[in-house]
Enzyme design. Structure first.
Site, short mmCIF file in Angstrom:
data_model
loop_
_atom_site.label_atom_id
_atom_site.label_comp_id
_atom_site.label_asym_id
_atom_site.label_seq_id
_atom_site.Cartn_x
_atom_site.Cartn_y
_atom_site.Cartn_z
N TYR A 54 -25.41 -41.11 17.97
CA TYR A 54 -24.03 -40.94 18.48
C TYR A 54 -23.74 -41.90 19.63
CZ TYR A 54 -24.37 -36.36 16.05
OH TYR A 54 -24.57 -35.35 15.14
N LYS A 79 -31.40 -35.59 18.55
CA LYS A 79 -32.02 -35.76 17.21
C LYS A 79 -32.58 -37.16 17.07
CE LYS A 79 -27.96 -33.13 15.69
NZ LYS A 79 -26.81 -33.65 16.42
N HIS A 112 -33.18 -35.71 12.33
CA HIS A 112 -31.75 -35.74 11.97
C HIS A 112 -31.53 -35.54 10.46
CE1 HIS A 112 -27.75 -37.34 13.76
NE2 HIS A 112 -27.51 -36.55 12.74
#
Ligand SMILES: NC(=O)c1ccc[n+]([C@@H]2O[C@H](COP(=O)([O-])OP(=O)(O)OC[C@H]3O[C@@H](n4cnc5c(N)ncnc54)[C@H](OP(=O)(O)O)[C@@H]3O)[C@@H](O)[C@H]2O)c1
Length: 275
Positions: A54, A79, A112
Site C-alpha cells: 500500500y 502484510k 498477503h
C-alpha cells in the site's frame, strides 16, 4: 448483542483484536492518508490495516505518533507482499516494514496472498517473528481452505487470523465454517464490496427502517456475523459514518435477507488464480 467501537475478538492465543478498524488500501497520497488516519484515530478507531504494497506504512507510523493515543492502544496489522515471500525474504520484508512504520513490534503480520511454492515458508517465517515476540499474532490473507490445510499440517502455531474478501455478495460460508472450526478469526476485506453493493434495494429498505446508510447496515451485518471489519475511506465524513454502527441492531430477518444477497462475486482476484 452489546457491540461497541472497542469490542474485540479473542484470538486463539488470548490476544484481543479489535472487531473494527480502518483499511488503508489506495491511500497513497501522503496528505490524504495522514488526514484520513488522524480522523479515524480521533473518532476512536482502535485499529489500522496496512500492507507493504500500500506504500503508506510510513504514514501509519506518523499518524499513530501524532495522535493522542499510545502505540499499545492501537492494533496495527501489516502484510508481506508476494514478491517478498519465502523464509529469509519474509524476515527481511518484516524488518523493512517495521522500519518504515517506526515501531518495534506489530500486532498482526499476514502473508498477503498464498504465493504457490512460497506461502508455507512465508508462514514459517511469521511463526519465527511470533516466537521472537516481534508480532503479537500470526495470520494469513486470501487463504482458501486447501491453503490453510497445508499450513495446519506443518504449523507449530496455528494462524490466528485469515483476512479474506467478504461482503454480502461474497459471503464465504464454507470457508467461514472451516475457520470457525479451527478457531481462526476472519477479517473481511472490501467489506463494502468497494461501494458496489451500496445501491442494492434490499439494503436501501433496511437502511431506511433504521434511519441509517446502506454502508452502515453492511458494516453492522459484518459485526453481527462475528467478523472483523476494516472499511476504507479517505473522507472524514465517511470515516465517521462507518463507525456509527453501534446504536442499532439488525434483526435475524434482516441478517437472513442480507445473507441472501450472496452471488459468490469477487471484487478482487480468486487466490487460486495466483501464479
Ligand atoms: N488482504 C487483501 O488482499 C486485501 C485486499 C483489499 C483490501 N484489503 C483491506 O481491506 C480494506 C477495505 O477494503 P477496500 O478498501 O478494498 O474496500 P471497501 O472498504 O469495501 O470500500 C472502499 C470504497 O468504498 C468507499 N466508501 C467507504 N465508505 C463509504 C460510505 N460510507 N459510503 C459510500 N462509499 C464509501 C470508499 O471511497 P472513499 O475512500 O472515497 O470514501 C472506497 O471507494 C482495505 O483498505 C485494506 O486494508 C485487503
Amino acid at each position: 448483542m452489546d457491540l461497541t467501537l472497542t469490542s474485540t475478538k479473542t484470538l486463539h492465543n488470548g490476544v484481543e483484536m479489535p472487531r473494527f478498524g480502518l483499511g488503508v488500501f489506495k491511500m497513497k497520497n501522503r496528505d490524504e492518508a495522514l488526514a484520513a488516519m488522524a480522523a479515524a484515530i480521533d473518532h476512536g478507531y482502535p485499529a489500522i490495516d496496512t500492507a507493504a504494497i500500500y506504500e503508506n506504512e510510513r504514514e501509519v507510523g506518523e499518524a499513530v505518533r501524532a495522535s493522542s493515543k499510545k502505540r499499545e492502544d492501537l492494533f496495527i496489522t501489516s502484510k508481506v507482499w508476494n514478491s517478498e515471500q519465502g523464509y529469509d525474504e519474509t524476515l527481511r520484508a518484516f524488518e523493512a516494514s517495521l522500519e518504515r512504520l517506526g515501531f518495534d513490534y506489530l500486532d498482526l503480520y499476514l502473508t498477503h496472498w498464498p504465493v504457490p511454492g512460497k506461502f508455507e515458508e512465508t508462514y514459517r517465517a511469521i511463526e519465527r517473528l511470533y516466537d521472537e515476540k516481534l508480532i503479537r499474532a500470526t495470520g494469513v490473507s486470501n487463504h482458501h481452505e486447501h491453503h490453510l490445510e497445508r499450513l495446519l499440517a506443518k504449523a507449530n502455531i496455528k494462524p490466528m487470523v485469515n483476512q479474506i474478501e467478504l461482503h454480502p455478495q461474497l459471503t464465504q460460508e464454507p470457508l467461514r465454517a472451516f475457520c470457525a472450526k479451527e478457531d481462526i478469526a476472519i477479517t473481511s476485506w472490501s467489506p463494502l464490496a468497494r461501494g458496489r453493493l451500496l445501491g442494492e434495494d434490499a439494503l436501501t429498505e433496511i437502511a431506511a427502517k433504521y434511519g441509517k446508510t446502506t454502508a452502515q447496515v453492511v458494516i453492522r451485518w459484518h459485526l453481527q456475523s462475528d467478523l472483523i471489519v476494516i472499511p476504507k475511506s479517505v473522507k472524514p465524513e465517511r470515516i465517521q459514518e462507518n463507525a456509527g454502527v453501534y446504536d442499532f441492531s439488525l434483526t435475524a430477518e434482516d441478517m437472513k435477507q442480507i445473507d441472501s444477497l450472496n452471488q459468490d462475486w469477487r471484487s478482487g482476484s480468486n487466490p487460486d488464480d495466483l501464479k
